[in-house]
Design an enzyme around this catalytic site. Structure first.
Site, mmCIF file in Angstrom:
data_model
loop_
_atom_site.group_PDB
_atom_site.id
_atom_site.type_symbol
_atom_site.label_atom_id
_atom_site.label_comp_id
_atom_site.label_asym_id
_atom_site.label_seq_id
_atom_site.Cartn_x
_atom_site.Cartn_y
_atom_site.Cartn_z
ATOM 1 C CE LYS A 50 59.429 25.958 111.736
ATOM 2 N NZ LYS A 50 60.558 25.481 111.387
ATOM 3 C CG PHE A 91 70.835 30.431 116.652
ATOM 4 C CD1 PHE A 91 71.209 30.713 115.465
ATOM 5 C CD2 PHE A 91 69.710 29.622 116.844
ATOM 6 C CE1 PHE A 91 70.840 29.888 114.277
ATOM 7 C CE2 PHE A 91 69.393 29.198 115.852
ATOM 8 C CZ PHE A 91 69.734 29.137 114.464
ATOM 9 C CG PHE A 120 65.272 31.366 108.592
ATOM 10 C CD1 PHE A 120 64.454 31.894 109.745
ATOM 11 C CD2 PHE A 120 65.514 30.066 108.722
ATOM 12 C CE1 PHE A 120 64.411 31.009 111.107
ATOM 13 C CE2 PHE A 120 65.114 29.145 109.629
ATOM 14 C CZ PHE A 120 64.497 29.791 110.900
ATOM 15 C CB THR A 121 69.308 30.963 111.282
ATOM 16 O OG1 THR A 121 68.048 30.109 111.400
ATOM 17 C CG2 THR A 121 69.196 32.315 112.173
ATOM 18 N NE ARG A 135 65.290 32.895 115.366
ATOM 19 C CZ ARG A 135 66.090 31.818 115.029
ATOM 20 N NH1 ARG A 135 67.243 32.033 115.252
ATOM 21 N NH2 ARG A 135 65.724 30.675 114.654
ATOM 22 C CG ASP A 179 60.915 29.648 104.162
ATOM 23 O OD1 ASP A 179 60.098 28.927 104.528
ATOM 24 O OD2 ASP A 179 62.025 29.911 104.633
ATOM 25 C CE1 TYR A 219 65.397 2.647 101.400
ATOM 26 C CE2 TYR A 219 64.895 2.772 99.326
ATOM 27 C CZ TYR A 219 65.489 3.090 100.265
ATOM 28 O OH TYR A 219 66.848 3.841 100.102
#
Ligand SMILES: Cc1ncc(COP(=O)(O)O)c(C=O)c1O
Length: 439
Positions: free
Chosen positions: A240, A431, A106-107, A364, A197, A54
């Site tokens: 990514k 979306f 970005f969303t 998009r 980001d 943990y």
């Protein structure tokens, strides 16, 4: 493979939203490159080395070492994925009425900024909003725009500038090193932080190596590190670049901010040495980071995206140019000029592509852009795009041929395509779950 009849029924049942399709009904899945890449044999071996303690798992320390070595950030706060890190940084840095400039929205990032009381202001170069502009670094910040925002609101109301490498919504477009250096100089003048980001930072580094004078002899690893070194902290969706199926983190240089983030992560994600990830996931991520900055890997990864892009250009299909790094973005406004933006041209184009071949892409455009918080009106983005996102190490060039041929077929029949009306609209990030019907 499925029949056209099957796909027509499936997309209708999914409310003409490719996010609501079942993957069993999809032939080639280009919905996203997020968590869909193939892990390497070494990453899979890493899963077997999971230390599921943990607290203080040895995989956490390995991940911390990788983040420090490859990205240069001092502190690591693991999170379950990118938006977990966005949530924490927004909550600790943004207060009511703050302004957060950024190189395009970005969303999830923007929503977290708004939920914390901030307002996003776009300061990307104008070229980024033009799908036909061949400007090589469409992720660059327009420093005059940024200066105007600072002059209007004052540096005190700007907790940080949000800089994405690469810029997803612009078509996977890179920011140049020169622009990052100039941005650092300007923000230093005002004591404004840069929060990075870094979801596709290695892809951005590869584009710098390919296109920016003076970087041809530098490795992707060196350029990646140099980009990170120009920033104060970062949010990462590790799904990514780093090729894991789940995971992310917040990385910070400032001790005090780290202390706050480390405290907050235990409320929303998990203890500060796992933050929502299993030990085995942290191990696979540490290995994935090292793989993501290898020049040969990046050449193959971005090369495959460009292979598809060049095919579509040969067919005369309108796409965002120059081709970016993680996908091909169809220009739905040019593809379907007879469908007004209010009738969701990119949404219907993604649905038609699915019906034609079982290839799943995503919208998009106006649906992703959402509504203005104050007026309730739709945002009308200049870019109305369909994203064909390529997972890493998954598909062959033959799959890319199938995709290109299907897009070509839909393009030939484009005049028969009509728009959609929205019949269900969720409150946040519409979306993902909105439903549509044919006009
Ligand atoms: C540029 C960018 N930032 C942030 C995110 C959010 O990351 P996640 O999906 O891991 O929450 C994504 C992924 O969709 C992204 O592409």
């Amino acid at each position: 493979m499925t029949s056209r009849d099957h796909r027509e029924k499936a997309i209708k049942k999914a409310g003409f939203n490719t996010f609501l399709l079942q993957s069993k009904d999809v032939y080639i899945d280009l919905l996203t490159d997020s968590g869909t890449s193939a892990m390497s044999d070494r990453q899979w071996a890493g899963l077997m080395m999971g230390d599921e303690a943990y607290a203080g798992s040895r995989n956490f320390y390995h991940l911390e070492e990788a983040v420090q070595h490859f990205y240069g950030y001092k502190h690591l706060v693991p999170t379950h994925q990118g938006r977990g890190a966005e949530h924490i940084i927004s909550q600790i840095m943004i207060k009511e009425g703050d302004i957060i400039p950024g190189n395009m929205y970005f969303t999830t990032t923007k929503l977290h900024q708004e939920l914390a009381g901030g307002k996003f202001v776009d300061v990307i170069v104008e070229e980024a909003h033009d799908p036909d502009s061949l400007y090589p670094f469409k992720g660059d910040v327009d420093l005059d725009k940024l200066q105007a925002v600072i002059d209007e609101y004052g540096a005190d109301r700007i907790p940080y500038i949000a800089i994405a490498t690469t810029v997803n919504m612009a078509g996977g477009q890179p920011i140049s090193m020169k622009n990052m250096q100039e941005l650092r100089a300007l923000t230093d003048k005002y004591g404004i932080k840069i929060i990075h980001d870094m979801t596709r930072v290695a892809e951005n580094a590869f584009m710098i190596q390919q296109k920016e004078a003076g970087y041809q002899d530098k490795s992707v690893a060196e350029i990646t590190r140099a980009l990170c070194d120009l920033t104060d902290g970062a949010t990462m969706s590790a799904k990514k670049d780093a090729m894991v199926n789940i995971g992310g983190f917040l990385a910070l240089n400032d001790d005090k901010l780290f202390d706050e983030a480390r405290n907050m992560v235990v409320i929303f994600e998990g203890l500060h040495t796992y933050g929502g990830m299993a030990g085995r996931d942290m191990e696979a991520l540490a290995i994935g980071i090292a793989e993501s900055v290898q020049d040969d890997h990046m050449k193959a990864r971005v090369g495959q995206v460009h292979y598809l892009g060049n095919k579509l250009l040969e067919f005369g299909v309108p796409i965002v140019k120059p081709v970016g790094t993680h996908g091909i973005f169809l220009d739905a406004k040019a593809f379907l000029p007879h469908v007004a933006q209010d009738y969701f041209p990119a949404q219907v184009l993604a649905a038609e592509l699915y019906i034609d071949s079982g290839v799943r892409a995503m919208e998009r455009g106006i649906v992703s852009a959402g509504r203005n918080k104050e007026t309730g009106e739709h945002h009308y983005p200049k870019l109305e795009l369909v994203r064909l996102t390529i997972p890493r190490r998954v598909y062959t060039q033959a799959h890319m041929d199938v995709v290109a041929e299907s897009v070509g077929t839909v393009y030939e029949n484009r005049e028969k395509i009509n728009g959609l009306k929205m019949v269900y609209e969720p409150k946040y990030l519409r979306f993902f779950q909105a439903r549509f019907e044919k006009l």
